[in-house]
Design a protein around this motif. Structure first.
Motif, PDB file in Angstrom:
ATOM      1  N   SER A 143       0.808  -1.226   0.000  1.00 32.87           N
ATOM      2  CA  SER A 143       0.000   0.000   0.000  1.00 32.87           C
ATOM      3  C   SER A 143       0.837   1.270   0.000  1.00 32.87           C
ATOM      4  O   SER A 143       0.296   2.361  -0.124  1.00 32.87           O
ATOM      5  N   LEU A 144       2.150   1.141   0.128  1.00 34.40           N
ATOM      6  CA  LEU A 144       3.024   2.310   0.149  1.00 34.40           C
ATOM      7  C   LEU A 144       3.055   2.953  -1.234  1.00 34.40           C
ATOM      8  O   LEU A 144       3.286   2.292  -2.238  1.00 34.40           O
ATOM      9  N   GLY A 192       1.941 -11.718   1.983  1.00 35.69           N
ATOM     10  CA  GLY A 192       1.620 -10.732   2.997  1.00 35.69           C
ATOM     11  C   GLY A 192       1.358  -9.343   2.445  1.00 35.69           C
ATOM     12  O   GLY A 192       1.259  -8.385   3.195  1.00 35.69           O
ATOM     13  N   GLY A 193       1.241  -9.223   1.116  1.00 32.91           N
ATOM     14  CA  GLY A 193       0.947  -7.923   0.524  1.00 32.91           C
ATOM     15  C   GLY A 193       2.132  -6.996   0.417  1.00 32.91           C
ATOM     16  O   GLY A 193       1.964  -5.799   0.209  1.00 32.91           O
ATOM     17  N   ALA A 224     -14.378 -12.478   9.558  1.00 38.20           N
ATOM     18  CA  ALA A 224     -14.899 -12.785   8.230  1.00 38.20           C
ATOM     19  C   ALA A 224     -14.351 -11.829   7.176  1.00 38.20           C
ATOM     20  O   ALA A 224     -14.283 -12.164   5.999  1.00 38.20           O
ATOM     21  N   ARG A 225     -13.964 -10.612   7.599  1.00 42.43           N
ATOM     22  CA  ARG A 225     -13.443  -9.609   6.664  1.00 42.43           C
ATOM     23  C   ARG A 225     -12.153  -9.029   7.248  1.00 42.43           C
ATOM     24  O   ARG A 225     -12.186  -8.048   7.989  1.00 42.43           O
ATOM     25  N   PRO A 226     -11.023  -9.635   6.925  1.00 43.49           N
ATOM     26  CA  PRO A 226      -9.754  -9.222   7.538  1.00 43.49           C
ATOM     27  C   PRO A 226      -9.395  -7.763   7.281  1.00 43.49           C
ATOM     28  O   PRO A 226      -8.608  -7.189   8.030  1.00 43.49           O
ATOM     29  N   SER A 227      -9.912  -7.169   6.222  1.00 47.17           N
ATOM     30  CA  SER A 227      -9.560  -5.784   5.910  1.00 47.17           C
ATOM     31  C   SER A 227     -10.454  -4.779   6.624  1.00 47.17           C
ATOM     32  O   SER A 227     -10.315  -3.573   6.403  1.00 47.17           O
ATOM     33  N   ALA A 256      -2.053  -1.878   5.797  1.00 47.14           N
ATOM     34  CA  ALA A 256      -0.874  -2.692   6.112  1.00 47.14           C
ATOM     35  C   ALA A 256      -0.526  -2.603   7.589  1.00 47.14           C
ATOM     36  O   ALA A 256      -0.731  -1.579   8.239  1.00 47.14           O
ATOM     37  N   LEU A 257       0.015  -3.697   8.112  1.00 50.29           N
ATOM     38  CA  LEU A 257       0.538  -3.711   9.473  1.00 50.29           C
ATOM     39  C   LEU A 257       1.891  -3.028   9.505  1.00 50.29           C
ATOM     40  O   LEU A 257       2.724  -3.203   8.608  1.00 50.29           O
ATOM     41  N   GLN A 258       2.153  -2.250  10.556  1.00 50.88           N
ATOM     42  CA  GLN A 258       3.429  -1.582  10.753  1.00 50.88           C
ATOM     43  C   GLN A 258       3.883  -1.852  12.189  1.00 50.88           C
ATOM     44  O   GLN A 258       3.688  -1.031  13.079  1.00 50.88           O
ATOM     45  N   GLY A 259       4.444  -3.032  12.409  1.00 51.52           N
ATOM     46  CA  GLY A 259       4.842  -3.400  13.771  1.00 51.52           C
ATOM     47  C   GLY A 259       3.609  -3.591  14.634  1.00 51.52           C
ATOM     48  O   GLY A 259       2.778  -4.453  14.368  1.00 51.52           O
TER      49      GLY A 259
END
Length: 363
Positions: free
Chosen positions: A221-222, A253-254, A298-301, A324-327
């Protein structure tokens, strides 16, 4: 006549019941009775939604030379000489290693001898052609003889041309018994020893030349684009950089692979941790602590957070779209804005509509 000891009110149960019931109703309807007490405000731990570059965290990258080569012998053989070791500085054309050239030399000598024989046959065929041409002009030779000698000359020419092609190939093979540096650089790999048998195409020497580049794995997503200016923070300090290449597909992991320029003085062949700060303001993202988000299995996003409105002490539940996860933080793409207060801890004990007392740290 016996004495009756039963109390008087016991003999009138219906009247007593009526009186008690009326007293209960009067008590229930007493206008001076205080209203029910609302739940007391509970302290909850809150944190603001922060706006920061997605790349503002540490990413693992691999620094390597932009000009590099993995060298191999084009022909098989036994190593007879090695002149360099890892870390050695070489100049273009320097001899790095040599394999035994005896087989190639013998092959070349054989082909050259065969070429000389075929050249002699061609010369003899041409002399016959010249003699027969004179006889043909005087009428002493037939057309069949003339056609036959021409065919003989052509066959000798073709045989000689094939031998010359073989000689060129044999000479090239002999030249491939030496491994030379294609450019100025430093030896980064050596996988051969004297007496070792090596196969054709097996990488035996690695060479690094000018330029440095850095491979990073960043969230998909960056927002980045080829040629975009970046700032790097590495072990040797900070440096300005630019994006050289973006991978066209997402990794597991995107994440995405990004190739950027790196300082010439940065070491190669090792993994480093760098800070990537995009200078494009569009790359800024909203980040909230991961523990503030109630995930939707059910919807991870998607997920929910408790947001504390600016003019209210009662938190409200908000649907958010996640990135996105950031730590220990997660990107929020919709539902919140920078500066919003979200509940981190204490929400489990809240009831609907209950006011809270926000605190920024636990005592």
């Amino acid at each position: 006549m016996p004495t009756n000891l039963t109390p008087a009110f016991a003999r009138r149960p219906a009247a007593v019941t009526a009186v008690l019931g009326a007293a209960w109703l009067l008590a229930a309807c007493n206008p001076h009775e205080p209203p029910p007490v609302a739940p007391a405000a509970r302290p909850v731990l809150v944190a603001p939604v922060q706006q920061a570059p997605l790349g503002g965290l540490a990413f693992a990258g691999e620094v390597r030379a932009r000009e590099r080569a993995e060298l191999a012998f084009a022909v098989p053989g036994v190593v007879r000489e090695v002149r360099v070791d890892v870390g050695a500085t070489v100049r273009r054309g320097d001899l790095l290693a040599r394999i035994d050239a005896a087989p190639q030399q013998a092959q070349l000598a054989s082909i050259e001898a065969d070429g000389r024989r075929l050249q002699a046959l061609l010369d003899e065929a041409r002399r016959r052609e010249q003699r027969l041409q004179a006889a043909r002009e005087s009428g002493a030779a037939t057309e069949a003889e003339w056609t036959a000698v021409q065919a003989e000359v052509k066959a000798a020419q073709e045989a000689l041309a094939a031998a010359q092609a073989q000689r060129t190939a044999a000479a090239w093979n002999q030249g491939q018994t030496e491994l030379r540096a294609p450019f100025d650089g430093r030896v980064s790999l050596r996988q051969l020893e004297v007496g070792q048998a090596v196969g054709a195409g097996t990488v035996v020497v690695g060479l690094e030349g000018r330029g440095r580049e850095l491979w990073l794995t960043v969230p998909g997503s960056l927002t980045l684009s080829t040629g975009q200016t970046l700032a790097l923070q590495g072990p040797s300090g900070s440096a300005e950089s630019r994006v050289l290449q973006l991978s066209s597909r997402l990794e597991a992991g995107g994440s995405r692979r990004v190739l950027v320029s790196a300082p010439e003085t940065w070491p190669t062949g090792e993994a480093v941790s760098v800070q990537l700060w995009p200078r494009d303001p569009a790359a800024l993202a909203l980040l909230v602590p991961l523990r503030a988000v109630q995930m939707d299995a059910a919807r991870p996003s998607q997920g929910q957070v408790l947001r504390l409105p600016a003019n209210s002490a009662v938190p409200e539940r908000v649907e958010v779209m996640l990135g996105a996860l950031q730590g220990d933080q997660v990107e929020v793409r919709s539902g919140l804005k920078a500066g919003d207060q979200v509940v981190l801890a204490g929400a489990q004990s809240l009831v609907a509509g209950q006011a809270v007392t926000p605190v920024s740290r636990l005592r």
